[in-house]
Design an enzyme around this catalytic site. Structure first.
Site, PDB file in Angstrom:
ATOM      1  N   ASP B 603      39.348  34.940  39.559  1.00 25.93           N
ATOM      2  CA  ASP B 603      40.549  34.244  40.018  1.00 25.93           C
ATOM      3  C   ASP B 603      40.527  32.833  39.447  1.00 25.93           C
ATOM      4  O   ASP B 603      39.470  32.318  39.084  1.00 25.93           O
ATOM      5  CB  ASP B 603      40.622  34.209  41.550  1.00 25.93           C
ATOM      6  N   GLU B 641      41.435  27.527  26.479  1.00 28.84           N
ATOM      7  CA  GLU B 641      41.661  28.842  27.051  1.00 28.84           C
ATOM      8  C   GLU B 641      40.482  29.201  27.944  1.00 28.84           C
ATOM      9  O   GLU B 641      39.326  28.971  27.600  1.00 28.84           O
ATOM     10  CB  GLU B 641      41.783  29.889  25.936  1.00 28.84           C
ATOM     11  N   ASP B 673      42.571  38.492  39.185  1.00 27.99           N
ATOM     12  CA  ASP B 673      43.613  37.832  39.975  1.00 27.99           C
ATOM     13  C   ASP B 673      44.020  36.550  39.240  1.00 27.99           C
ATOM     14  O   ASP B 673      43.381  36.161  38.262  1.00 27.99           O
ATOM     15  CB  ASP B 673      43.049  37.514  41.370  1.00 27.99           C
ATOM     16  N   HIS B 807      38.079  33.464  44.226  1.00 26.37           N
ATOM     17  CA  HIS B 807      39.041  32.445  44.654  1.00 26.37           C
ATOM     18  C   HIS B 807      38.337  31.328  45.403  1.00 26.37           C
ATOM     19  O   HIS B 807      38.548  30.142  45.140  1.00 26.37           O
ATOM     20  CB  HIS B 807      40.103  33.095  45.541  1.00 26.37           C
TER      21      HIS B 807
END
Lengths: 372, 832
Positions: B603, B641, B673, B807
């Site tokens: 994530d 990136e 995600d 996350h």
């Protein structure tokens, strides 16, 4: 900064700002000067002028008329209220309407205007339409002021173009003398006075040719008698309404009430906040009434100076903070919105938690303390 | 110096010189086209049309034309699962229907001599409405008509205002079937036209009804009800997906907010506080319908300052607004807000805005943390299923009843089904929870097993032999209460706990850090800090030190959380579990039938305030029951990136896996995600190849089966279980893989969590790469199982646990640590 003089470079005359902008500016200046409430633009095309005029706070009714519905529709949504208009409703009311129809036809929706503008329109009219035009505009609509602009053919030689007219759809282009005689005749016939001016200054030394666009400003000599308004005006609608927008306004009860409730609760909260922090400073003494001194507070500048002297102070009773309505009413924003104390009470009744006798806004502080 | 400041602002306050002009942001279509995969026939002209409509940003939000299913042979025939019981569902999708043999006719329109201005081109063309008809969509070069003109090439003659004769050549270039991608874009454009006709206001991407706002005067908030809509090709039909959306607007200007900040924090901290509260917020200008993001505040400027107009002349803001909008700026002391104009990530210049003329939209973080405010707001925004469907019904009835809208639809030969689509979904069976050899069932309705597993030994309990408890003098009692409670709850869990070193400190960040430096030893299991306020700097300093310089797990708790006697046992239980995980413990497991599998979750966190960093959290399972995780993150500054860093993460994760298992995994599942709308193409074409590349680099004979699944939480689809004539939230475990999925994808929805209020949001899973040869049913089941494995919540969550761990990690690093944590901690969930 406004240079109205054309730049004369290699025979091509260019105006800065462009001529059409100068025409709009001319109307805007008139609006500033006369502050009309109701303005109509005949031949409004893509509604550019109407869009500019909607920002003038004196105007409450704006109407546009054009013979071509599509050209109006292309950008008519520019005339819709914006989110901010809903968020902070203005004090004035504003209704914008667009009609599809001809200046050669009478429709009662055009009655009662203070200013009617007709920029670069008459030269597009067929002879039969032009004939009816004075009767419709001056005789029927009979606004206080009429502004008519049209190309000045005396200027055309300076434009050094090959075409006969400036636009292929023009049915004619008048010299100054032609326009003035037409205008004077119309004015005489319908009891208007007229002054001639224009935009697009001729180059130095060639002042004789006059403005590139000639403008006639017609002012009605006498206010219409009640009779003439009532009688012999047809009530049959011939225009088709293609767009109508009613702007949110504090004149509308719904918006006013929302605005008042919001302002009252907000003001009361600041007063409460202030009171509570004072109590904290002075130690928790529930019996002690805090002295409320708005003029000393840092936030008072923000809310503005009190407009009414008040000696009712907010206080704490049990788990409740009471902020008396007269205290709230003393703040300029609330005061200006409501006007009278009675109106304030009426508008917030049932919408804001009040004390049992209805004299104060009440906050319950029991739960607040628990949260922290 | 003042002058220099002002010179930098070249762009006028982004207001059109004339109403409706959108000139500045146009052009450069061709570049966008290059990146598209071949076979996608979206004309650049039409894109232009759609974007001119919205006025600015261009992006393919629906990831059209990314066709990933075609490369996966095993799901060509079917991508549907089979297990579970059937459930009758309805949704928020409405079928778009067109006349039989319907087609959209695309024409190229050429002018001779060449005409530049789009408006002129339109005006000249529409002089011929008797030929082309009244119904048309035209962007200046491409014309769409619902009818076929008599000839393939039609020549028309018009004359300009200047009397110039122009020949217009209208050439039929395409006859588009209803399902062509160009048509889909076209439908969306037409639909936006309809919403506009209904007098809905566009804010951002959605449309709102301003005439009936809900006002919440206590917080000076206003909520507008609106709709998010999109028309897409779904499995069998083209459908409109419509959802209720709420826009929170604030009845105050930025200047108002500045005043109240000033009254709260005083002069000294005023500028900092303004920056903190305002930067990143979206504002709405008073004079036009545009939204801007506040990127900076220019305190050296004010409304009397000048900017350079497009014609090169200088003008003051005061004069500009007076002249352009007849607006008098009342406060000439206010600073100026700066908003950067971005185009595809590149800054194109900046716009200056006057605080007094900007209204705030949305919520600040401060507001979000205001429990009372969020509660008041939730009453209006969390609509239960019944009410949500009712509101949607209202939109549809507006569309159905409005004559102009119906006429427009009729002219194009289109119409909608005004009843939403219904179909059957499946509810897969509940998972069994295993904890220390015992198996638990839990009530699937609640999706929670807190009660069932209370007082049961943990799967793997890590002893607390040596630990520190740090507190301030004021919190001495709290610290003791906590300790007593921990001693009560830990034995049942099987956690052996010794007395900690109790350290009293004064409440300064430096003191905390000094104590940590002096007292933490290599044997320390964990450091426990009781903080007296939620001041972020102290928390950040502690976390930063203990995650990087001195890698030891740490637990910070607010004293307030521990101060309520009625909840202390619950809190202590939770803390004990959390600490156990941070030290490498395991709580429970579910049955994972696949062997030698590594599960990866990724994530991203984007630092919105400073806008400088992006962080990707990367989490990979280490053992067979997927109860232990390897965690790393990538910190990238702007412009880089993330994918290179992710590749390195995968390499180290594989090394760790092989250390733990003495072999390499034969299957790898990546749950990705944090992929934004419109980024799918980049993911498929750049990131997935990098994964493969990385695997190739491990060894020539190593070729594990790889599955990459894009996880999306923010989707427009909503499902409703039809129960007894009413609508309810579907139960956890509901899987949808038909009707509302996309034909070009191997995708499915799972509703895994439950919600107390409002509508449950399904999570969308898009398998973009799959060499696992597993049946779709197995991939769905595995995904659902992983939603049970998040140790900070003894229940089912919205996403697979590795995504949530990733996350959490990215958030901690992005918010507090700002660089990669020490690798010593990588085998523990230290960031929970």
């Amino acid at each position: 900064m406004d240079k109205n003089f054309p730049e004369e470079s290699t025979q091509v005359i260019r105006f800065d700002p462009p001529l059409y902008k100068q025409r709009y500016q001319f109307v805007k200046d008139l609006v500033e000067k006369y502050r009309p409430k109701k303005v109509a633009d005949l031949g409004c095309a893509d509604c550019s002028l109407l869009w500019m005029l909607k920002f003038y706070s004196c105007i409450e009714v704006l109407a546009g008329l054009d013979i071509c519905a599509n050209v109006m529709k292309e950008k008519m949504h520019m005339l819709s209220p914006l989110p901010a208009d809903y968020l902070q409703p203005s004090e004035r009311s504003l209704t914008v309407t667009l009609h599809h129809g001809s200046v050669a036809h009478k429709d009662p929706c055009m009655l009662g205007f203070d200013l009617v503008t007709c920029l670069e329109v008459i030269e597009h009219l067929e002879e039969s339409e032009l004939k009816k035009f004075p009767e419709v505009v001056f005789g029927f609509m009979a606004p206080s002021i009429v502004v008519i602009s049209t190309p000045n053919s005396d200027f055309n030689p300076l434009l050094s173009r090959e075409m006969v007219y400036r636009h292929p759809d023009h049915k004619f282009e008048w010299s100054q003398a032609e326009f003035q005689s037409w205008a004077l005749e119309a004015a005489r016939c319908y009891d208007y006075s007229v002054e001639f001016t224009g935009v697009g200054q001729p180059p130095t030394g060639m002042e004789k040719v006059g403005f590139c666009t000639q403008i006639g400003v017609f002012v009605r000599k006498h206010p219409p008698t009640a009779e003439s308004v009532q009688s012999e005006k047809p009530t049959e609608a011939v225009y088709k309404t293609v767009f109508k927008a009613v702007y949110p306004s504090l004149k509308d009860g719904k918006y006013l009430q929302n605005a008042v409730i919001s302002e009252v609760v907000f003001t009361a909260q600041i007063i409460k906040h202030r009171l509570m922090s004072k109590r904290e400073e002075s130690g928790h003494d529930p019996e002690r009434k805090s002295k409320f001194q708005p003029s000393m507070d840092s936030f008072s500048d923000y809310l503005g100076k009190l407009v009414v002297e008040t000696n009712v102070d907010p206080f704490v009773r049990g788990h409740e903070v009471h902020v008396p309505l007269p205290t709230i009413f003393a703040f300029p924003k609330v005061n200006r919105l409501c006007g009278t104390f009675e109106k304030l009470c009426k508008l917030i009744a049932g919408k804001v938690p009040l004390s049992s006798d209805g004299s104060a806004v009440v906050f319950n502080i029991q739960h607040e303390n628990e949260e922290n | 110096q003042q002058l220099q400041q002002l010179q930098q602002l070249h762009v006028p306050p982004a207001v059109p010189e004339e109403p409706g002009a959108h000139g500045r942001l146009r052009g450069g279509d061709a570049v966008l086209q290059e990146r598209r995969p071949e076979g996608l026939q979206v004309s650049s002209g039409l894109q232009d049309l759609s974007l001119r409509d919205r006025g600015g940003r261009r992006r393919d939000f629906h990831d059209l034309g990314v066709n990933t299913r075609q490369a996966m042979v095993h799901v060509q025939e079917s991508k549907t699962g089979f297990s579970g019981r059937m459930v009758k569902l309805s949704t928020n999708h409405f079928r778009l229907t067109s006349r039989p043999h319907w087609a959209l006719f695309q024409y190229h329109v050429g002018y001779s001599p060449e005409m530049e201005a789009r408006r002129l081109r339109s005006a000249l063309l529409f002089q011929h409405e008797d030929t082309i008809g009244k119904t048309h969509a035209f962007d200046g070069s491409i014309l769409f008509l619902p009818k076929k003109l008599d000839n393939k090439v039609t020549e028309l003659f018009s004359r300009t205002r200047n009397g110039e004769d122009v020949k217009i050549t209208v050439t039929l270039t395409n006859e588009l079937p209803p399902t062509s991608p160009t048509c889909l874009q076209f439908y969306n454009i037409i639909f936006r036209r309809l919403l506009k006709m209904l007098n809905l206001q566009q804010i951002g991407r959605n449309y709102y009804n301003p005439s009936d706002p809900v006002s919440i005067p206590n917080h000076r908030l206003m909520v507008w009800l609106g709709f998010t809509t999109s028309i897409l090709q779904y499995e069998e039909n083209i459908m409109l997906c419509a959802d209720v959306s709420h826009k929170v607007l604030r009845g105050e200007t930025v200047l108002d907010t500045m005043h109240s900040i000033h009254s709260q924090v005083g002069e000294e901290r005023f500028r900092d506080a303004c920056a903190k509260e305002l930067i990143g917020l979206i504002v709405l200008t008073k004079y036009n319908n545009r939204t801007y993001r506040i990127d900076d505040i220019d305190w050296d400027n004010n409304p009397k300052g000048t900017f350079r107009k497009s014609d090169g002349s200088e003008m003051s803001f005061v004069d500009y607004y007076k002249k352009q909008y007849n607006i008098e700026i009342s406060d000439c002391m206010q600073p100026v807000l700066i908003s950067q104009l971005k185009r595809r990530g590149n800054i194109q210049g900046s716009v200056a805005l006057i605080p007094e003329l900007c209204s705030l939209t949305g919520l600040t973080d401060k507001m979000r943390s205001d429990f009372g405010m969020m509660k008041d707001l939730a009453i209006h925004t969390r609509l239960p299923p019944e009410q949500r469907q009712r509101e949607l019904g209202r939109l549809l009835s507006y569309i159905q009843k409005d004559d102009n809208v119906q006429k427009e639809l009729r002219n194009w030969g289109l119409s909608f089904d005004y009843k939403s689509v219904s179909f059957t979904g499946r509810v897969v069976q509940g998972e069994k929870i295993f904890q220390s050899g015992t198996m638990f069932d839990y009530n699937p309705q609640f999706a929670d097993w807190t009660k069932e597993t209370r007082g049961v030994p943990l799967m793997r309990a890590v002893p607390l032999d040596s630990w520190l408890l740090i507190y301030t003098r004021r919190n001495y009692d709290v610290a003791n209460t906590l300790l007593q409670s921990l001693f009560k709850v830990t034995p049942a869990m099987g956690i052996r706990m010794s007395k900690p070193s109790m350290i009293e400190v004064d409440d300064r960040t430096e003191t905390y850090l000094r104590v940590l430096q002096q007292r933490v030893t290599p044997d320390t299991n964990i450091v426990f800090c009781i903080l007296s306020s939620s001041r972020k700097d102290k928390y950040d300093a502690i976390k930063k030190y203990l995650c990087t310089d001195c890698p030891i797990p740490s637990q910070c708790v607010l004293a307030r959380t521990l101060s309520k006697p009625q909840t202390i046992m619950t809190v202590a239980t939770k803390i004990a579990l959390q600490m156990n995980c941070k030290m490498g413990g395991e709580l429970w497991s579910v049955e994972i039938p696949l062997k030698q599998v590594m599960i990866v979750g990724i994530d991203c966190y984007h630092d919105t305030v400073s806008g400088k960093q992006s962080i990707a959290g990367f989490v990979a399972s280490l053992n067979q029951p997927v109860t232990r995780w390897f965690s790393r993150c990538v910190v990238q500054s702007r412009g880089q990136e993330l994918v290179d860093g992710i590749k390195a993460c995968l390499q180290t994760a594989l090394r760790s896996w092989s250390k733990w298992n003495k072999c390499l995994p034969s299957r790898i599942f990546v749950y990705r995600d944090g992929v934004g709308d419109g980024q799918l193409n980049t993911l498929v074409n750049y990131e997935v190849p990098q994964f493969l590349d990385c695997l190739k680099g491990i060894g020539t004979d190593y070729s594990p089966r790889l599955t990459v699944i894009v996880v999306k939480k923010r989707v427009g689809a909503r499902f409703f279980a039809e129960v007894g004539g009413g609508f309810r939230n579907p139960p956890p475990g509901t899987v949808v893989d038909t009707v509302v999925t996309r034909p070009e994808w191997y995708d499915f929805f799972i509703v895994s969590q439950t919600v107390k209020n409002g509508c449950v949001a399904p999570t969308h899973y898009n398998v973009v790469y799959d060499t696992s040869q597993l049946k779709p049913d197995h991939v769905q089941r595995l995904t659902y199982k992983l939603c049970h494995m998040y140790y900070n919540w003894s229940g089912i969550i919205r996403v697979p646990a590795p995504c949530q761990y990733a996350h959490k990690l990215a958030f901690l690093v992005g918010q507090s640590i700002h660089r990669e944590p020490n690798m010593v901690l990588a085998d523990r969930l230290y960031y929970l």
